[in-house]
Scaffold this motif. Structure first.
Motif, PDB file in Angstrom:
ATOM      1  N   ASP A 193      -2.361  11.637  -4.991  1.00 47.17           N
ATOM      2  CA  ASP A 193      -2.243  12.209  -3.657  1.00 47.17           C
ATOM      3  C   ASP A 193      -0.948  13.007  -3.515  1.00 47.17           C
ATOM      4  OD1 ASP A 193      -4.645  10.942  -2.606  1.00 47.17           O
ATOM      5  OD2 ASP A 193      -3.533   9.064  -2.745  1.00 47.17           O
ATOM      6  N   THR A 194      -0.970  13.970  -2.613  1.00 47.11           N
ATOM      7  CA  THR A 194       0.238  14.753  -2.347  1.00 47.11           C
ATOM      8  C   THR A 194       1.223  13.888  -1.552  1.00 47.11           C
ATOM      9  OG1 THR A 194      -0.626  15.494  -0.224  1.00 47.11           O
ATOM     10  CG2 THR A 194      -1.137  16.882  -2.144  1.00 47.11           C
ATOM     11  N   GLU A 195       2.489  14.333  -1.522  1.00 49.44           N
ATOM     12  CA  GLU A 195       3.511  13.609  -0.753  1.00 49.44           C
ATOM     13  C   GLU A 195       3.104  13.481   0.709  1.00 49.44           C
ATOM     14  OE1 GLU A 195       6.358  11.830  -1.265  1.00 49.44           O
ATOM     15  OE2 GLU A 195       5.687  11.921  -3.344  1.00 49.44           O
ATOM     16  N   GLU A 196       2.458  14.526   1.226  1.00 49.73           N
ATOM     17  CA  GLU A 196       2.059  14.507   2.629  1.00 49.73           C
ATOM     18  C   GLU A 196       1.004  13.417   2.872  1.00 49.73           C
ATOM     19  OE1 GLU A 196       0.346  18.214   3.805  1.00 49.73           O
ATOM     20  OE2 GLU A 196       0.024  17.529   5.867  1.00 49.73           O
ATOM     21  N   ILE A 197       0.053  13.331   1.958  1.00 49.97           N
ATOM     22  CA  ILE A 197      -0.995  12.305   2.099  1.00 49.97           C
ATOM     23  C   ILE A 197      -0.391  10.913   1.945  1.00 49.97           C
ATOM     24  CG2 ILE A 197      -3.036  11.344   0.927  1.00 49.97           C
ATOM     25  CD1 ILE A 197      -4.098  14.207   0.761  1.00 49.97           C
ATOM     26  N   ILE A 198       0.524  10.774   0.992  1.00 48.32           N
ATOM     27  CA  ILE A 198       1.165   9.466   0.789  1.00 48.32           C
ATOM     28  C   ILE A 198       1.919   9.053   2.065  1.00 48.32           C
ATOM     29  CG2 ILE A 198       3.011   8.255  -0.485  1.00 48.32           C
ATOM     30  CD1 ILE A 198       2.067   9.848  -2.980  1.00 48.32           C
ATOM     31  N   ALA A 199       2.648  10.010   2.646  1.00 51.56           N
ATOM     32  CA  ALA A 199       3.408   9.697   3.865  1.00 51.56           C
ATOM     33  C   ALA A 199       2.458   9.285   4.993  1.00 51.56           C
ATOM     34  CB  ALA A 199       4.242  10.909   4.283  1.00 51.56           C
ATOM     35  N   GLY A 200       1.322   9.970   5.104  1.00 51.11           N
ATOM     36  CA  GLY A 200       0.340   9.644   6.145  1.00 51.11           C
ATOM     37  C   GLY A 200      -0.216   8.237   5.943  1.00 51.11           C
ATOM     38  N   ARG A 201      -0.483   7.882   4.695  1.00 45.71           N
ATOM     39  CA  ARG A 201      -1.044   6.562   4.404  1.00 45.71           C
ATOM     40  C   ARG A 201      -0.014   5.466   4.660  1.00 45.71           C
ATOM     41  NH1 ARG A 201      -6.032   6.720   0.534  1.00 45.71           N
ATOM     42  NH2 ARG A 201      -6.999   8.506   1.510  1.00 45.71           N
ATOM     43  N   MET A 202       1.240   5.751   4.270  1.00 45.80           N
ATOM     44  CA  MET A 202       2.302   4.761   4.535  1.00 45.80           C
ATOM     45  C   MET A 202       2.449   4.545   6.040  1.00 45.80           C
ATOM     46  SD  MET A 202       3.457   3.397   1.853  1.00 45.80           S
ATOM     47  CE  MET A 202       4.894   2.559   2.520  1.00 45.80           C
ATOM     48  N   ALA A 203       2.354   5.636   6.800  1.00 41.44           N
ATOM     49  CA  ALA A 203       2.532   5.529   8.258  1.00 41.44           C
ATOM     50  C   ALA A 203       1.437   4.668   8.887  1.00 41.44           C
ATOM     51  CB  ALA A 203       2.531   6.924   8.879  1.00 41.44           C
ATOM     52  N   LYS A 204       0.246   4.655   8.254  1.00 39.72           N
ATOM     53  CA  LYS A 204      -0.878   3.884   8.815  1.00 39.72           C
ATOM     54  C   LYS A 204      -0.902   2.443   8.307  1.00 39.72           C
ATOM     55  CE  LYS A 204      -3.301   6.811  11.322  1.00 39.72           C
ATOM     56  NZ  LYS A 204      -3.973   7.923  10.697  1.00 39.72           N
ATOM     57  N   SER A 205      -0.074   2.164   7.272  1.00 43.71           N
ATOM     58  CA  SER A 205      -0.252   0.860   6.623  1.00 43.71           C
ATOM     59  C   SER A 205       0.152  -0.296   7.534  1.00 43.71           C
ATOM     60  CB  SER A 205       0.459   0.795   5.278  1.00 43.71           C
ATOM     61  OG  SER A 205       1.827   0.970   5.468  1.00 43.71           O
TER      62      SER A 205
END
Ligand code: ADP
Ligand code: 5GP
Length: 211
Positions: A142-154
């Motif tokens: 995943d891109t950094e942007e997708i990773i950041a989005g997933r972390m934010a939802k975790s």
């Protein structure tokens, strides 16, 4: 007489190891059926249509929902995900257990459906948030942007932990796999999931009577 299949739901924040553990369980017990979800997200490198997901555009996905073909569906990280109904019903009738890798919204919908009593739900936690992030990054998909989005939802995904029957921490993969197998073995042995038991007891009693 075969028992009805179980619906084994695995949920976790993205990157905690659900897919990895699901693959290990499938290798351990080839009778398990993996529920292939439909999604509007783009395939990752190596993912195959019909194997990892049914990759569909929004219109096709929404048509499946409108036709009543989905057991549950939800929006996750801006994409639609859902569980096609008929393979699950077929597996249950064949007495095969189905494994689901779905989020808390899907877990809730299936638990609250008429199939709820056949559900075994398991929430998988990472050992730490730092580990979760490094796993997401280490997956290299995943891109950094997708990773950041997933972390934010975790954090909000983790907030649903108490809705699950079992919770395990996936620190060491082998240990987590063993724990999952233990859950499955025990759940399959529950009294109400052994359809031949009444006859078996009747025969034991006949033996008593014949003494
Ligand atoms: P999920 O399906 O929950 O999003 P994955 O199964 O794709 O998570 O796992 C995310 C990454 O973490 C993968 O690269 C996987 O190999 C790795 N991983 C999973 N479990 C462990 C573990 N116990 N220890 C170290 N790495 C792990
Ligand atoms: P990924 O894009 O990483 O494959 O999955 C993202 C999230 O969507 C994960 O939490 C995964 O469990 C969830 N998910 C996958 N399939 C389904 C589904 O059919 N229904 C629901 N509700 N969630 C799903």
């Amino acid at each position: 007489m075969t028992r009805k299949g179980l619906l084994i739901i695995l949920s976790s924040p993205s990157g905690a190891g659900k897919s990895t553990l699901a693959k290990r369980l499938m290798a351990w017990d080839p009778t398990l059926k993996f529920s292939v979800s439909a999604t509007t997200r783009a395939p990752r490198a190596g993912e195959q249509d019909g194997h990892d997901y049914f990759f569909r555009d929004r219109a096709a996905f929404e048509a499946m929902v409108a036709a009543g073909d989905m057991l549950e569906h939800a929006e996750v990280f801006g994409n639609l995900y859902g569980t096609p109904k008929s393979p699950v019903e077929a597996a249950m009738h064949e007495g095969r257990d189905t494994l689901f890798d779905i989020d808390w919204q899907g877990g809730q919908q299936i638990r609250n459906s008429s199939l709820g009593k056949d559900v075994v739900s398991i929430f998988i936690l990472p050992p730490s948030i730092a580990d979760l992030e490094s796993r997401l990054r280490g997956r290299g998909q995943d891109t950094e942007e997708i990773i950041a989005g997933r972390m934010a939802k975790s954090q909000s995904e983790i907030s649903h932990w108490a809705e699950y029957d079992y919770v395990l921490v996936n620190e060491d993969l082998d240990t987590a796999e063993d724990e999952l197998k233990t859950i499955l073995r025990a759940e399959r042995m529950r009294r109400d999931r052994q359809p031949g038991l009444t006859d078996f007891i009747r025969n034991l009693n006949k033996e008593f009577d014949a003494r």
